[in-house]
Design an enzyme around this catalytic site. Structure first.
Site, PDB file in Angstrom:
ATOM      1  N   ASN A   1       0.851  -1.195   0.000  1.00  0.00           N
ATOM      2  CA  ASN A   1       0.000   0.000   0.000  1.00  0.00           C
ATOM      3  C   ASN A   1       0.887   1.245   0.000  1.00  0.00           C
ATOM      4  O   ASN A   1       2.108   1.138   0.050  1.00  0.00           O
ATOM      5  CB  ASN A   1      -0.977  -0.030   1.178  1.00  0.00           C
ATOM      6  N   TYR A   2       0.268   2.411  -0.059  1.00  0.00           N
ATOM      7  CA  TYR A   2       1.008   3.666  -0.279  1.00  0.00           C
ATOM      8  C   TYR A   2       1.596   4.290   0.981  1.00  0.00           C
ATOM      9  O   TYR A   2       2.122   5.389   0.920  1.00  0.00           O
ATOM     10  CB  TYR A   2       0.094   4.693  -0.946  1.00  0.00           C
TER      11      TYR A   2
END
Ligand code: C5P
Length: 220
Positions: free
Chosen positions: A30-31
């Protein structure tokens, strides 16, 4: 007040994303950059707390005599490290963006693109915040984060109750400049007794200071 409260306390912090391996070259991630958790670790170390930073993969570097960094990759590794260190910690701050699911099977050779549709079964990861929240003894505090897109306060309150946390730091994805990929963040803090504190958009080090002041003033 903050200065005294954290001095000499043993504190575990999770930060960053987790990577869940699919095959030797691919993962689910994920970011998250880890910046919020690293900022909290640094502020606590400056207050002479004894910090154990359990970090997922990030580009950030941190060096401080009061911070022990443990690098992990997956949610399971992060979970095991947190369980190992929590029993003699005074405080746990769970700011990592832990992957909720991992691939059921790891392919030890690279998956070939032979199929038009590829299905990967995902199974649930353990919830670290939930586990520590339900394991905590008198004198231990557990703080979680929540990133919500709708019914923010209601969802954060439900999270606080279900995971038995002492406070939840809520960031909204609807606020410009808040959450992943920014140097700034806009938070509200929801305490176990129902009180909500709201803060304006600030850089992540200032947000870290607000979080620590709020813990020291309300949960000490
Ligand atoms: O349930 P949700 O993922 O929205 O909860 C976010 C909070 O729970 C964060 O504090 C996050 O670090 C923690 N969490 C965790 N382990 C998981 C999932 C979330 O510690 N597997």
């Amino acid at each position: 007040m903050t200065t005294d409260f954290f001095k000499g306390k043993k504190i575990v912090i999770t930060a960053g994303p987790t990577y869940e391996k699919i095959d030797p070259v691919r993962f689910i991630g994920n970011y998250s950059t880890g910046r919020m958790g690293y900022a909290i670790a640094e502020e606590l170390a400056n207050l002479e707390a004894n910090v154990i930073l359990v970090s997922g993969p990030t580009a950030l570097k941190i060096e401080h005599e009061n911070i022990q960094v443990h690098h992990v990759e997956s949610a399971l590794e992060m979970y095991h490290k947190c369980i190992e260190v929590f029993s003699d910690c005074n405080l746990a701050i769970m700011s990592a963006a832990v992957a909720d699911y991992r691939p059921e099977h790891y392919h030890d050779v690279k998956i070939k693109k032979n199929e038009e549709v590829l299905t990967i079964n995902l199974i649930k990861n353990p919830d670290i915040l939930y586990t520590l929240g339900h394991a905590k003894k008198a004198g231990q505090l557990v703080i979680g984060f929540a990133l919500e897109t709708h019914n923010e306060i209601e969802n954060a309150r439900e999270k606080l109750r279900r995971k038995n946390a002492d406070a939840i730091v809520l960031n909204s994805l609807n606020d410009p400049g808040a959450g992943f990929k920014h140097d700034t963040n806009k938070i509200s803090i929801i305490l176990e007794k129902g009180t909500i504190f709201e803060f304006p958009l600030k850089d992540k080090h200032a947000v870290a200071k607000d979080i620590l002041n709020c813990i020291a003033e309300n949960l000490a």
